[in-house]
Design a protein around this motif. Structure first.
Motif, PDB file in Angstrom:
ATOM      1  N   TYR A  54      35.818  -1.834  47.590  1.00 47.57           N
ATOM      2  CA  TYR A  54      34.395  -1.988  47.294  1.00 47.57           C
ATOM      3  C   TYR A  54      34.178  -3.308  46.576  1.00 47.57           C
ATOM      4  O   TYR A  54      34.915  -3.654  45.654  1.00 47.57           O
ATOM      5  CB  TYR A  54      33.924  -0.827  46.399  1.00 47.57           C
ATOM      6  CG  TYR A  54      32.478  -0.877  45.993  1.00 47.57           C
ATOM      7  CD1 TYR A  54      31.481  -0.533  46.901  1.00 47.57           C
ATOM      8  CD2 TYR A  54      32.104  -1.257  44.709  1.00 47.57           C
ATOM      9  CE1 TYR A  54      30.140  -0.573  46.531  1.00 47.57           C
ATOM     10  CE2 TYR A  54      30.779  -1.291  44.332  1.00 47.57           C
ATOM     11  CZ  TYR A  54      29.798  -0.954  45.250  1.00 47.57           C
ATOM     12  OH  TYR A  54      28.478  -0.998  44.875  1.00 47.57           O
ATOM     13  N   ASP A  55      33.195  -4.066  47.033  1.00 48.27           N
ATOM     14  CA  ASP A  55      32.804  -5.306  46.357  1.00 48.27           C
ATOM     15  C   ASP A  55      31.507  -5.041  45.611  1.00 48.27           C
ATOM     16  O   ASP A  55      30.436  -4.928  46.216  1.00 48.27           O
ATOM     17  CB  ASP A  55      32.624  -6.430  47.371  1.00 48.27           C
ATOM     18  CG  ASP A  55      32.251  -7.759  46.706  1.00 48.27           C
ATOM     19  OD1 ASP A  55      32.070  -7.788  45.474  1.00 48.27           O
ATOM     20  OD2 ASP A  55      32.134  -8.759  47.436  1.00 48.27           O
ATOM     21  N   ILE A  56      31.602  -4.937  44.300  1.00 48.32           N
ATOM     22  CA  ILE A  56      30.446  -4.579  43.490  1.00 48.32           C
ATOM     23  C   ILE A  56      29.372  -5.668  43.508  1.00 48.32           C
ATOM     24  O   ILE A  56      28.213  -5.429  43.167  1.00 48.32           O
ATOM     25  CB  ILE A  56      30.890  -4.281  42.050  1.00 48.32           C
ATOM     26  CG1 ILE A  56      29.815  -3.488  41.293  1.00 48.32           C
ATOM     27  CG2 ILE A  56      31.269  -5.563  41.312  1.00 48.32           C
ATOM     28  CD1 ILE A  56      30.301  -2.921  39.976  1.00 48.32           C
ATOM     29  N   ASN A  57      29.719  -6.884  43.938  1.00 44.47           N
ATOM     30  CA  ASN A  57      28.752  -7.979  44.007  1.00 44.47           C
ATOM     31  C   ASN A  57      27.894  -7.936  45.266  1.00 44.47           C
ATOM     32  O   ASN A  57      26.881  -8.626  45.350  1.00 44.47           O
ATOM     33  CB  ASN A  57      29.490  -9.323  43.992  1.00 44.47           C
ATOM     34  CG  ASN A  57      30.444  -9.457  42.829  1.00 44.47           C
ATOM     35  OD1 ASN A  57      30.022  -9.609  41.696  1.00 44.47           O
ATOM     36  ND2 ASN A  57      31.744  -9.389  43.102  1.00 44.47           N
ATOM     37  N   ASP A  58      28.321  -7.124  46.243  1.00 44.30           N
ATOM     38  CA  ASP A  58      27.719  -7.124  47.576  1.00 44.30           C
ATOM     39  C   ASP A  58      26.910  -5.841  47.779  1.00 44.30           C
ATOM     40  O   ASP A  58      27.439  -4.740  47.579  1.00 44.30           O
ATOM     41  CB  ASP A  58      28.836  -7.218  48.619  1.00 44.30           C
ATOM     42  CG  ASP A  58      28.333  -7.402  50.035  1.00 44.30           C
ATOM     43  OD1 ASP A  58      27.168  -7.040  50.313  1.00 44.30           O
ATOM     44  OD2 ASP A  58      29.105  -7.899  50.859  1.00 44.30           O
ATOM     45  N   THR A  60      26.239  -4.331  50.362  1.00 46.88           N
ATOM     46  CA  THR A  60      26.888  -3.484  51.374  1.00 46.88           C
ATOM     47  C   THR A  60      28.207  -2.912  50.863  1.00 46.88           C
ATOM     48  O   THR A  60      28.851  -2.116  51.550  1.00 46.88           O
ATOM     49  CB  THR A  60      27.179  -4.280  52.651  1.00 46.88           C
ATOM     50  OG1 THR A  60      28.247  -5.218  52.398  1.00 46.88           O
ATOM     51  CG2 THR A  60      25.958  -5.027  53.122  1.00 46.88           C
ATOM     52  N   GLY A  61      28.612  -3.319  49.669  1.00 46.24           N
ATOM     53  CA  GLY A  61      29.901  -2.897  49.155  1.00 46.24           C
ATOM     54  C   GLY A  61      31.062  -3.678  49.738  1.00 46.24           C
ATOM     55  O   GLY A  61      32.221  -3.381  49.465  1.00 46.24           O
ATOM     56  N   LEU A  73      36.111  -9.379  50.223  1.00 52.61           N
ATOM     57  CA  LEU A  73      36.811  -8.166  49.858  1.00 52.61           C
ATOM     58  C   LEU A  73      38.257  -8.215  50.338  1.00 52.61           C
ATOM     59  O   LEU A  73      39.188  -7.878  49.600  1.00 52.61           O
ATOM     60  CB  LEU A  73      36.096  -6.945  50.435  1.00 52.61           C
ATOM     61  CG  LEU A  73      36.701  -5.579  50.108  1.00 52.61           C
ATOM     62  CD1 LEU A  73      36.815  -5.374  48.601  1.00 52.61           C
ATOM     63  CD2 LEU A  73      35.866  -4.462  50.730  1.00 52.61           C
ATOM     64  N   GLY A 306      37.747  -0.928  41.536  1.00 45.71           N
ATOM     65  CA  GLY A 306      38.042  -1.812  42.647  1.00 45.71           C
ATOM     66  C   GLY A 306      38.834  -3.035  42.247  1.00 45.71           C
ATOM     67  O   GLY A 306      39.422  -3.088  41.156  1.00 45.71           O
ATOM     68  N   THR A 308      37.703  -6.580  43.146  1.00 43.25           N
ATOM     69  CA  THR A 308      36.994  -7.851  43.215  1.00 43.25           C
ATOM     70  C   THR A 308      36.587  -8.335  41.832  1.00 43.25           C
ATOM     71  O   THR A 308      36.423  -7.548  40.900  1.00 43.25           O
ATOM     72  CB  THR A 308      35.729  -7.736  44.092  1.00 43.25           C
ATOM     73  OG1 THR A 308      34.896  -6.696  43.560  1.00 43.25           O
ATOM     74  CG2 THR A 308      36.081  -7.405  45.523  1.00 43.25           C
ATOM     75  N   SER A 319      23.365  -2.438  37.857  1.00 46.39           N
ATOM     76  CA  SER A 319      23.733  -1.522  38.942  1.00 46.39           C
ATOM     77  C   SER A 319      24.598  -0.380  38.421  1.00 46.39           C
ATOM     78  O   SER A 319      24.473   0.767  38.885  1.00 46.39           O
ATOM     79  CB  SER A 319      24.451  -2.274  40.059  1.00 46.39           C
ATOM     80  OG  SER A 319      25.684  -2.789  39.621  1.00 46.39           O
ATOM     81  N   THR A 320      25.460  -0.673  37.448  1.00 47.62           N
ATOM     82  CA  THR A 320      26.293   0.372  36.857  1.00 47.62           C
ATOM     83  C   THR A 320      25.439   1.372  36.095  1.00 47.62           C
ATOM     84  O   THR A 320      25.647   2.585  36.175  1.00 47.62           O
ATOM     85  CB  THR A 320      27.345  -0.241  35.915  1.00 47.62           C
ATOM     86  OG1 THR A 320      28.147  -1.172  36.642  1.00 47.62           O
ATOM     87  CG2 THR A 320      28.239   0.836  35.322  1.00 47.62           C
TER      88      THR A 320
END
Length: 388
Positions: A54-58, A60-61, A73, A306, A308, A319-320
């Motif tokens: 999972y890419d927390i910056n994206d 779409t993940g 990722l 994750g 990233t 977001s968290t």
């Protein structure tokens, strides 16, 4: 004298002279500490007891429409040095009995297998221990699937074999709530392993499924440890002696886990600090406390996160907080989850987190042999033993 006896005697001797092992007093930094080189680290088996692609910056993940990982990722996962990780699958959140839990589990399981298939140049699905060994030879990341709540089997023990044949080799007995097997971390800690729970433990042993006792209540945990004929894992947790949260494990649980050959994984979560504002110093303290209690052959890591880096920490915090509020609203959150938490170690987050942790431990005076065990070798040996 074995390692557990040595560590116990060391703890007793330290207590006699007033050294506080729970805060890492036995592992003071030394000027002669040997750094872990990249070359040395790259030769290690590095295992994450609970991770996620999972890419927390994206938004779409980091997963594209065709189930392919984005280049970001993919790059970060490979750069991390990760050899193998356990991916959560199934349906952890619905409260038992949950009419559609089985169907949800199958659907989510299928989605994770699609993700692995679509990235087969990088990932390998683990169905037997041999797949881990082959992934090492092929320079791929091995992905082993695991449930975080075995309520998905309902009252049918045969579903354990069904899910195993679908690739689920690790099954956590409970999530935070109560189910047909026992009590979770958010429930009364006196809730026992149920009569059906004893049958579940026996069946998982027979089927060579690795039992996970993360998120379990104390009595359920202790009784499952006593009932299991095979070593079990607590794949992602912390030490209650350092941070008094229900998600963390007492020394009594840790000792019994180690005495029965099991493995304790320390997570990279806010529950490592009493105020839920954890960083890598807390992580190291919990690893050291676990070594003191369990011995170096029974400690590992399970990030519950994750791989990233973070591009915009403020955005990630927002977001968290949103995700935390959702978990609070639907009853999935554990005690200690609150707005403002970060579900990673902010000072080492990113693809270098395991390498940085290795050298933080080296700076504390831990040997490269011990660090290699904690970062993956202990987990490798456990999986080899259980997945016969």
């Amino acid at each position: 004298m074995n390692r557990r006896t040595f560590m116990t005697n060391t703890a007793l001797a330290a207590a006699a002279v007033g050294v506080n092992l729970s805060s890492g007093g036995a592992f003071a930094s030394t000027s002669s500490a040997t750094r872990i080189s990249r070359e040395q680290y790259n030769d290690w088996f590095v295992f994450d007891g609970l991770g996620v692609l999972y890419d927390i910056n994206d938004p779409t993940g980091g997963i594209q429409d065709n189930w392919r990982m984005t280049e970001r990722l993919r790059r970060d996962v490979l750069a991390s040095g990760l050899s193998c990780y356990r991916q959560t699958t199934g349906a952890p959140f619905p409260a038992y009995p949950g009419d559609d839990a089985f169907e949800q589990a199958v659907t989510i399981l299928s989605q994770h297998q699609k993700l692995i298939d679509a990235n087969s140049d990088v990932l390998t699905l683990v169905r037997t221990f041999n797949d881990i060994e082959q992934a090492q030879k092929d320079n791929k990341v091995a992905v082993t699937l695991g449930f975080q709540n075995s309520h998905v089997i309902g009252d049918n023990l045969d579903h354990i074999d069904t899910f195993k044949h679908l690739g689920v080799l690790t099954m956590q007995l409970t999530y935070n709530g109560q189910n047909q097997i026992g009590g979770g971390a958010n429930t009364n800690p006196r809730l026992p392993l149920t009569e059906f729970g004893h049958k579940v433990v026996e069946k998982m042993n027979e089927s060579n499924v690795l039992i996970d006792l993360s998120h379990s209540g104390e009595r359920t945990c202790l009784e499952a440890l006593a009932a299991s004929k095979a070593p079990v894992t607590i794949s992602h947790s912390g030490c209650r002696a350092l941070a008094d949260f229900p998600r963390n494990k007492t020394d009594k649980e840790l000792r019994l886990l180690a005495d029965r050959g099991g493995l304790f994984g320390v997570y990279f979560m806010p529950f490592l600090a009493p105020n839920s504002k954890a960083n890598s110093d807390h992580l190291v303290a919990h690893i050291e406390h676990a070594i003191n209690v369990c011995g170096e052959d029974h400690v590992s890591i399970g990030t519950d996160g994750g791989y990233t880096g973070i591009d915009d920490m403020e955005k990630v915090q927002q977001s968290t907080d949103k995700m935390t509020q959702h978990r609070l609203d639907n009853g999935a959150a554990a005690a200690g989850e609150k707005i403002g938490n970060l579900n990673f170690m902010p000072d080492i987050v990113g693809p270098d987190q395991f390498y940085k942790l290795a050298n933080k431990l080296a700076d504390r005076g831990h040997s490269s042999t011990r660090i290699e065990k904690v970062l993956g070798l202990n987990a490798y040996n456990l999986m080899k033993e259980v997945w016969k």
